[in-house]
Design an enzyme around this catalytic site. Structure first.
Site, PDB file in Angstrom:
ATOM      1  N   GLU A  44       0.826  -1.206   0.000  1.00 60.28           N
ATOM      2  CA  GLU A  44       0.000   0.000   0.000  1.00 60.28           C
ATOM      3  C   GLU A  44       0.861   1.257   0.000  1.00 60.28           C
ATOM      4  O   GLU A  44       0.598   2.218  -0.732  1.00 60.28           O
ATOM      5  CB  GLU A  44      -0.911   0.041   1.232  1.00 60.28           C
ATOM      6  CG  GLU A  44      -1.790  -1.174   1.406  1.00 60.28           C
ATOM      7  CD  GLU A  44      -1.193  -2.200   2.334  1.00 60.28           C
ATOM      8  OE1 GLU A  44      -1.881  -2.611   3.278  1.00 60.28           O
ATOM      9  OE2 GLU A  44      -0.024  -2.587   2.114  1.00 60.28           O
ATOM     10  N   CYS A  99       0.091   0.837   7.899  1.00 57.47           N
ATOM     11  CA  CYS A  99      -0.264   1.319   6.562  1.00 57.47           C
ATOM     12  C   CYS A  99      -1.500   2.215   6.590  1.00 57.47           C
ATOM     13  O   CYS A  99      -1.702   3.022   5.682  1.00 57.47           O
ATOM     14  CB  CYS A  99      -0.496   0.143   5.632  1.00 57.47           C
ATOM     15  SG  CYS A  99       1.017  -0.766   5.232  1.00 57.47           S
ATOM     16  N   ALA A 122       5.361 -38.477  -6.103  1.00 53.92           N
ATOM     17  CA  ALA A 122       5.360 -38.813  -7.524  1.00 53.92           C
ATOM     18  C   ALA A 122       5.373 -40.326  -7.653  1.00 53.92           C
ATOM     19  O   ALA A 122       6.195 -41.001  -7.016  1.00 53.92           O
ATOM     20  CB  ALA A 122       6.569 -38.210  -8.222  1.00 53.92           C
ATOM     21  N   THR A 161      15.382 -41.192   1.631  1.00 51.19           N
ATOM     22  CA  THR A 161      15.435 -40.455   0.372  1.00 51.19           C
ATOM     23  C   THR A 161      16.839 -39.927   0.115  1.00 51.19           C
ATOM     24  O   THR A 161      17.342 -39.966  -1.014  1.00 51.19           O
ATOM     25  CB  THR A 161      14.426 -39.295   0.391  1.00 51.19           C
ATOM     26  OG1 THR A 161      13.109 -39.824   0.485  1.00 51.19           O
ATOM     27  CG2 THR A 161      14.535 -38.440  -0.863  1.00 51.19           C
ATOM     28  N   GLY A 204      10.345 -39.800   1.850  1.00 47.71           N
ATOM     29  CA  GLY A 204       9.635 -40.866   1.159  1.00 47.71           C
ATOM     30  C   GLY A 204       8.329 -41.252   1.828  1.00 47.71           C
ATOM     31  O   GLY A 204       7.689 -40.460   2.510  1.00 47.71           O
TER      32      GLY A 204
END
Length: 372
Positions: A57, A89, A159, A201, A300
């Site tokens: 702002e 502000c 994944a 991992t 993992g």
């Protein structure tokens, strides 16, 4: 200018676009964008670049200067009315001479919520709230979680192949998904304060856990290692990243091993145990104490299961590649999370689907959406 709802939304969309420019760089502050409009012309625009720097702002109003007088300020988040690293502000808004303020999301912090809007209304300004509220709230879901629950926003990314396997029976997992999917994951890393994996991992994939985006910053690397078995020759200890590296282990870890890991550049943090594993809630509490507002859990399967069992996970990003791995010994996406009946399954809400080439991303939240 009073502004029609359509016009308000158009300018708020622009403010949101500006706010997103600071993706991953404002924590523990929220991302905020602001636009100043007078007589249908944009006379100032800005976004909050990082914590400690001027708020959106103030920058937008300073750019507008006298042109702001009599105009409208559009801001994605309620202007602050308290002293923090920067002055409130609301004072800058008053001094600018704008006569109307349009707010996307009210400040979610219960200690200050509504204060900025009420302050401005009490001094004669017209204040409109709730314009593109859902979009503005989504932008700062990590900030909202942190200030309302006192913990980081927790997203799980996994994944897998179509049959839910994250690696072969030999542990080979590079790469299950394609390059476009992995590129998007680096965008997620850029937006997170911390990335979390387990020592399995680190052992199997030997990752750097960095963000390989031109303008992205590396998240804090967090490794869960209950037995402190991690080797200091792993790439995560030997990257050029300036990001912090934390290894969480159970209380009572061997002093010699702690010295070895700390000499390699990591901070070793001992927490209470939960069975033979570190207590996941204790890890999250420690990260919250360090003002970590968002964590991306990348695996993992044991770490992901711990996040689900804790009840602290907020969101999931599940990538599926058009591949079949098969085999009972090939690891799945999640370890045991204690589900014995279908009626008790973890459910996702507000589902979205995206395509990255041949890969499919299923994105969803782990809590029911709030009533409209």
């Amino acid at each position: 200018m009073t502004g029609t709802p359509k016009t308000d939304k158009e300018y708020m969309h622009l403010a949101l676009h500006l706010a997103r420019k600071a993706w991953g760089r404002t924590s523990p502050n929220p991302m905020v964008g602001a636009v100043v409009v007078r007589e249908h012309s944009i006379v100032g625009r800005a976004y909050h670049a990082k914590a400690g720097e001027p708020h959106a702002e103030r920058i937008a109003l300073e750019e507008a200067r006298e042109a702001a007088r009599g105009g409208t300020l559009y801001v994605t988040l309620e202007p602050c009315n308290h002293h923090g690293r920067t002055p409130p502000c609301t004072q800058a808004v008053l001094e600018s001479g704008v006569r109307r303020v349009v707010i996307g999301q009210m400040d979610p912090n219960p200690a200050v919520r509504g204060g900025g809007g009420a302050f401005l209304r009490a001094r004669g300004l017209e204040v409109t709230t709730g314009v593109l509220e859902r979009e503005c709230a989504h932008l700062n879901e990590a900030f909202t979680t942190y200030v309302t629950h006192g913990r980081p926003f927790l997203a799980i990314k996994m994944a897998a192949s179509l049959d839910g396997k994250i690696a072969t029976s030999t542990g080979d997992s590079q790469w299950v998904t394609n390059e476009r999917s992995r590129k998007f994951v680096h965008k997620l890393r850029a937006g997170a304060d911390a990335i979390m994996v387990g020592t399995g991992t680190v052992r199997a994939d030997n990752p750097q856990l960095t963000c390989r985006r031109k303008y992205g910053s590396d998240p804090i690397r967090v490794i869960l290692d209950s037995g402190l078995n991690i080797r200091s020759d792993r790439r995560v200890f030997n990257s050029d990243s300036d990001a912090g590296l934390m290894v969480f282990t159970r209380q009572g870890a061997a002093a010699e091993k702690i010295r070895e890991i700390e000499a390699a550049g990591a901070e070793v943090i001992q927490v209470k145990a939960s069975g033979d594993w570190v207590s996941f809630p204790e890890v999250i509490n420690e990260l919250a104490r360090r003002q970590v507002t968002s964590v991306l859990v990348e695996g993992g399967s044991r770490v992901a299961a711990s996040a689900l069992r804790s009840g602290l996970a907020d969101k999931m990003y599940l990538f599926y590649a058009p591949k079949i791995i098969g085999g009972k010994d090939a690891p799945g996406m999640f370890g045991d999370i204690g589900i014995r009946r279908i009626s008790d399954c973890v459910k996702l809400y507000r589902i979205k689907h995206r395509r990255f080439g041949d890969d499919l991303l299923v994105e969803g939240y782990l809590r029911k959406p709030l009533p409209a």
